[in-house]
Design a protein around this motif. Structure first.
Motif, PDB file in Angstrom:
ATOM      1  N   LEU A  49      -0.955   2.198  -2.843  1.00  0.00           N
ATOM      2  CA  LEU A  49      -0.778   0.884  -3.466  1.00  0.00           C
ATOM      3  C   LEU A  49       0.027  -0.050  -2.589  1.00  0.00           C
ATOM      4  CD1 LEU A  49       0.077   2.210  -7.008  1.00  0.00           C
ATOM      5  CD2 LEU A  49      -2.008   1.033  -6.348  1.00  0.00           C
ATOM      6  N   VAL A  50       0.772   0.496  -1.649  1.00  0.00           N
ATOM      7  CA  VAL A  50       1.589  -0.329  -0.772  1.00  0.00           C
ATOM      8  C   VAL A  50       0.711  -1.183   0.133  1.00  0.00           C
ATOM      9  CG1 VAL A  50       3.427  -0.239   0.969  1.00  0.00           C
ATOM     10  CG2 VAL A  50       3.431   1.376  -0.896  1.00  0.00           C
ATOM     11  N   ALA A  51      -0.590  -0.960   0.124  1.00  0.00           N
ATOM     12  CA  ALA A  51      -1.483  -1.828   0.888  1.00  0.00           C
ATOM     13  C   ALA A  51      -1.455  -3.254   0.356  1.00  0.00           C
ATOM     14  CB  ALA A  51      -2.918  -1.290   0.825  1.00  0.00           C
ATOM     15  N   ALA A  52      -1.071  -3.413  -0.896  1.00  0.00           N
ATOM     16  CA  ALA A  52      -0.985  -4.765  -1.459  1.00  0.00           C
ATOM     17  C   ALA A  52       0.289  -5.440  -0.989  1.00  0.00           C
ATOM     18  CB  ALA A  52      -1.009  -4.682  -2.986  1.00  0.00           C
ATOM     19  N   PRO A  53       0.336  -6.792  -0.990  1.00  0.00           N
ATOM     20  CA  PRO A  53       1.524  -7.496  -0.526  1.00  0.00           C
ATOM     21  C   PRO A  53       2.632  -7.500  -1.567  1.00  0.00           C
ATOM     22  CG  PRO A  53      -0.131  -9.071  -1.201  1.00  0.00           C
ATOM     23  CD  PRO A  53      -0.766  -7.713  -1.297  1.00  0.00           C
ATOM     24  N   ALA A  54       3.133  -6.303  -1.895  1.00  0.00           N
ATOM     25  CA  ALA A  54       4.199  -6.196  -2.886  1.00  0.00           C
ATOM     26  C   ALA A  54       5.547  -6.147  -2.195  1.00  0.00           C
ATOM     27  CB  ALA A  54       4.001  -4.923  -3.712  1.00  0.00           C
ATOM     28  N   HIS A  55       6.530  -6.801  -2.798  1.00  0.00           N
ATOM     29  CA  HIS A  55       7.879  -6.776  -2.293  1.00  0.00           C
ATOM     30  C   HIS A  55       8.774  -6.185  -3.367  1.00  0.00           C
ATOM     31  CE1 HIS A  55       5.769 -10.390  -0.684  1.00  0.00           C
ATOM     32  NE2 HIS A  55       6.134  -9.834   0.449  1.00  0.00           N
ATOM     33  N   GLN A 112       1.836   5.424  10.864  1.00  0.00           N
ATOM     34  CA  GLN A 112       2.385   4.892   9.621  1.00  0.00           C
ATOM     35  C   GLN A 112       2.476   6.029   8.600  1.00  0.00           C
ATOM     36  OE1 GLN A 112       0.721   1.101   8.411  1.00  0.00           O
ATOM     37  NE2 GLN A 112       0.904   1.666   6.260  1.00  0.00           N
ATOM     38  N   PRO A 113       3.647   6.259   8.003  1.00  0.00           N
ATOM     39  CA  PRO A 113       3.825   7.424   7.126  1.00  0.00           C
ATOM     40  C   PRO A 113       2.939   7.414   5.885  1.00  0.00           C
ATOM     41  CG  PRO A 113       5.945   6.533   7.797  1.00  0.00           C
ATOM     42  CD  PRO A 113       4.911   5.546   8.238  1.00  0.00           C
ATOM     43  N   PHE A 114       2.684   6.236   5.308  1.00  0.00           N
ATOM     44  CA  PHE A 114       1.873   6.145   4.098  1.00  0.00           C
ATOM     45  C   PHE A 114       1.336   4.728   3.987  1.00  0.00           C
ATOM     46  CE2 PHE A 114       6.409   5.944   3.029  1.00  0.00           C
ATOM     47  CZ  PHE A 114       6.511   4.629   2.595  1.00  0.00           C
ATOM     48  N   GLY A 115       0.457   4.521   3.015  1.00  0.00           N
ATOM     49  CA  GLY A 115      -0.216   3.233   2.912  1.00  0.00           C
ATOM     50  C   GLY A 115      -1.411   3.187   3.858  1.00  0.00           C
ATOM     51  N   ASN A 116      -2.116   2.089   3.820  1.00  0.00           N
ATOM     52  CA  ASN A 116      -3.318   1.920   4.645  1.00  0.00           C
ATOM     53  C   ASN A 116      -2.938   1.221   5.951  1.00  0.00           C
ATOM     54  OD1 ASN A 116      -5.755   1.222   5.838  1.00  0.00           O
ATOM     55  ND2 ASN A 116      -6.733   0.647   3.922  1.00  0.00           N
ATOM     56  N   GLN A 146       4.584  -2.806   6.662  1.00  0.00           N
ATOM     57  CA  GLN A 146       6.016  -3.057   6.577  1.00  0.00           C
ATOM     58  C   GLN A 146       6.721  -2.111   5.607  1.00  0.00           C
ATOM     59  OE1 GLN A 146       6.908  -7.067   5.232  1.00  0.00           O
ATOM     60  NE2 GLN A 146       7.323  -6.336   3.178  1.00  0.00           N
ATOM     61  N   ALA A 147       5.965  -1.464   4.731  1.00  0.00           N
ATOM     62  CA  ALA A 147       6.570  -0.722   3.626  1.00  0.00           C
ATOM     63  C   ALA A 147       7.571   0.352   4.060  1.00  0.00           C
ATOM     64  CB  ALA A 147       5.480  -0.111   2.759  1.00  0.00           C
ATOM     65  N   PRO A 148       7.294   1.200   5.070  1.00  0.00           N
ATOM     66  CA  PRO A 148       8.262   2.256   5.369  1.00  0.00           C
ATOM     67  C   PRO A 148       9.617   1.767   5.851  1.00  0.00           C
ATOM     68  CG  PRO A 148       6.095   2.813   6.244  1.00  0.00           C
ATOM     69  CD  PRO A 148       6.027   1.376   5.814  1.00  0.00           C
ATOM     70  N   MET A 149       9.711   0.495   6.268  1.00  0.00           N
ATOM     71  CA  MET A 149      11.010  -0.065   6.630  1.00  0.00           C
ATOM     72  C   MET A 149      11.729  -0.686   5.434  1.00  0.00           C
ATOM     73  SD  MET A 149      11.703   0.413   9.823  1.00  0.00           S
ATOM     74  CE  MET A 149      10.832   0.981  11.300  1.00  0.00           C
ATOM     75  N   HIS A 150      11.017  -0.915   4.347  1.00  0.00           N
ATOM     76  CA  HIS A 150      11.579  -1.635   3.208  1.00  0.00           C
ATOM     77  C   HIS A 150      11.760  -0.756   1.978  1.00  0.00           C
ATOM     78  CE1 HIS A 150      10.827  -5.872   4.831  1.00  0.00           C
ATOM     79  NE2 HIS A 150      10.319  -5.062   5.747  1.00  0.00           N
ATOM     80  N   ILE A 151      11.388   0.492   2.071  1.00  0.00           N
ATOM     81  CA  ILE A 151      11.446   1.428   0.951  1.00  0.00           C
ATOM     82  C   ILE A 151      12.378   2.572   1.349  1.00  0.00           C
ATOM     83  CG2 ILE A 151      10.051   3.288  -0.063  1.00  0.00           C
ATOM     84  CD1 ILE A 151       7.790   1.241  -0.377  1.00  0.00           C
ATOM     85  N   GLY A 152      13.119   3.110   0.391  1.00  0.00           N
ATOM     86  CA  GLY A 152      14.014   4.231   0.682  1.00  0.00           C
ATOM     87  C   GLY A 152      13.839   5.357  -0.316  1.00  0.00           C
ATOM     88  N   PHE A 153      12.945   6.283  -0.013  1.00  0.00           N
ATOM     89  CA  PHE A 153      12.727   7.434  -0.892  1.00  0.00           C
ATOM     90  C   PHE A 153      13.700   8.543  -0.489  1.00  0.00           C
ATOM     91  CE2 PHE A 153       8.208   5.719  -0.947  1.00  0.00           C
ATOM     92  CZ  PHE A 153       8.376   5.086  -2.172  1.00  0.00           C
ATOM     93  N   PHE A 154      14.977   8.367  -0.859  1.00  0.00           N
ATOM     94  CA  PHE A 154      16.029   9.266  -0.400  1.00  0.00           C
ATOM     95  C   PHE A 154      16.430  10.312  -1.430  1.00  0.00           C
ATOM     96  CE2 PHE A 154      17.472   5.175   1.851  1.00  0.00           C
ATOM     97  CZ  PHE A 154      16.687   5.430   2.954  1.00  0.00           C
TER      98      PHE A 154
END
Length: 458
Positions: A26-32, A211-215, A223-231
């Protein structure tokens, strides 16, 4: 022959990994995390008197900053690389060829090109001298800029912007406007195309890997893996889906914070506060629970059950779960954008959103540290994720949160969710606002904590 227990473990890991990958597609969409960071940053920092008392800073081009500070920046970026290799889990080391070197023989354009390569950001980033205007604010005679003047993105998002204006070199600018404008800037394409499978020359050169995930073929996905923190997922989730450990907002935050501190100490306040805004963007992203948890509202056990059904051919539960989480995420962003824009336009300082963002009750107990992105901000968001998801479901009509045939932003375009709720009843907006208020308090708390730390370090 494999032992039954080992077969079960493998099946479990595959189930979790498959569902996590499907969700992250779903991160393929322009979600912030937040639709427009500046709208929240202005009120959050207005509650910090030692910050609002700062004198205006003269606008300075990046070329001027680099020409004056190339030697010091060479050492700083080498130190940053060493820090990231020691402290950021799974950090992909910067290739040696990208190290920034101060060379007085280089042209201004070449020096800037090399600096951008050492930062490993999108070389097409515009980086103009600009401000985003508050809703309803005039440009004070400054030249207007278009969306294309500030971002190279092909995916246009005019609905989230109000107006941009150009700054002149040397023009005095209120520091709060520099920071607020910069907090939204990383969403203008700084982290686009940086992975080796994005099909870009810089992605091939930067050393981040795939790219770890997404399309990887979809622009905004990268951009998602730099803006998300699955810690803070469960151990079984990481074992099943190790790609979830490749999220790197900590790297970006520390890099931009170090550059901010250096610029402030060496007499470049414009770039000091602009870099600070960039760092804040990633911190603020982590205050949004949908950026700190893969599937809010869905336990690991339920993930396993859903994907087991999918394996045996029952696809509906998996597809519904992914659609529901996606729609709730987008609905939260949509409401936040419309609420904050309306609050700015109203001119009412007592709006509930502004009061939450300015709430300093917890500030004294949250000093900023290098591990705050992971251990304080993302952890709190992860812990709040189930409650946030449940609150969104309770506050909104079911079609937006629980209809498998509804895709937010596609089924209906140009939706103003706040206006839609208000049409039904003025009281209908209250539950959604109550769901957002705790998140806005966290946004304000950590924004001030970060800036207070920078002020103390000058």
């Amino acid at each position: 022959m494999a032992k039954p227990s080992s077969v079960v473990c493998v099946a479990v890991r595959r189930s979790v990994a498959a569902l996590a990958l499907a969700a992250l597609s779903l991160v393929a969409a322009p979600a912030h995390a937040w639709s427009n960071h500046a709208l929240c940053t202005w009120p959050a920092l207005a509650a910090l008197p030692e910050f609002t008392a700062l004198p205006p800073a003269p606008a300075e081009s990046l070329a001027s900053f680099l020409k004056a500070e190339a030697s010091g920046l060479q050492k700083l970026l080498d130190d940053e690389e060493a820090w990231a290799q020691r402290h950021v889990p799974n950090y992909p080391a910067r290739p040696a060829a990208l190290a920034f070197r101060a060379d007085p023989s280089l042209s201004a354009d070449e020096l800037q090109r090399r600096f951008i390569a050492a930062l490993r950001i999108n070389p097409a980033s515009k980086l103009p001298l600009f401000l985003q205007l508050r809703p309803g604010q005039g440009g004070a005679g400054r030249a207007a800029l278009t969306e294309a003047d500030v971002t190279p993105l092909k995916t246009k998002e005019s609905s989230k912007f109000d107006a941009f204006v150009a700054l002149r070199e040397g023009e005095p600018v209120p520091v709060i406007d520099i920071v607020a404008s910069a907090t939204d800037e990383p969403d203008y394409g700084l982290d686009i195309g940086i992975w080796s499978d994005n099909g870009t020359p810089h992605g091939a050169a930067y050393g981040f890997g795939k790219q770890p995930f997404g399309n990887p073929k979809v622009e905004f996905s990268s951009q998602a893996p730099m803006h998300i923190g699955f810690f803070h997922e469960s151990a079984i989730v990481y074992k099943a889906a190790p790609f979830l450990g490749r999220t790197f907002p900590e790297y970006r935050v520390h890099l931009w914070r170090s550059l901010a501190a250096y610029a402030l100490k060496t007499g470049h306040p414009y770039w000091g506060w602009r870099f600070a805004g960039w760092a804040l963007h990633y911190l603020q992203d982590l205050t949004q629970p949908y950026h700190a948890r893969v599937l809010p509202g869905i336990s690991t056990a339920r993930m396993l059950g859903i994907n087991t059904l999918d394996i045996v051919g029952v696809k509906g539960p998996k597809e519904r779960a992914i659609t529901f989480v996606s729609n709730r995420h987008f609905a939260l962003e949509n409401y936040q954008l419309r609420w904050l824009r309306a609050a700015h336009l109203s001119g009412r300082d007592d709006d509930l959103a502004f009061r939450a963002l300015r709430d300093t009750a917890l500030d004294a107990g949250a000093p900023y540290r290098d591990d705050s992105p992971r251990q304080a901000i993302a952890k709190a968001s992860h812990e709040a994720s189930d409650a946030t998801d449940a609150a969104v479901v309770a506050a909104l009509p079911p079609k937006y949160t629980s209809d498998p045939d509804y895709t937010f932003g596609v089924t209906e375009t140009g939706l103003d969710l706040r206006a839609e709720l208000a049409k039904a009843s003025p009281a209908a907006v209250a539950p959604m606002e109550q769901a957002l208020l705790p998140l806005l308090r966290q946004f304000g708390l950590h924004t001030r904590s970060f800036v207070r730390g920078l002020l103390a370090a000058r």
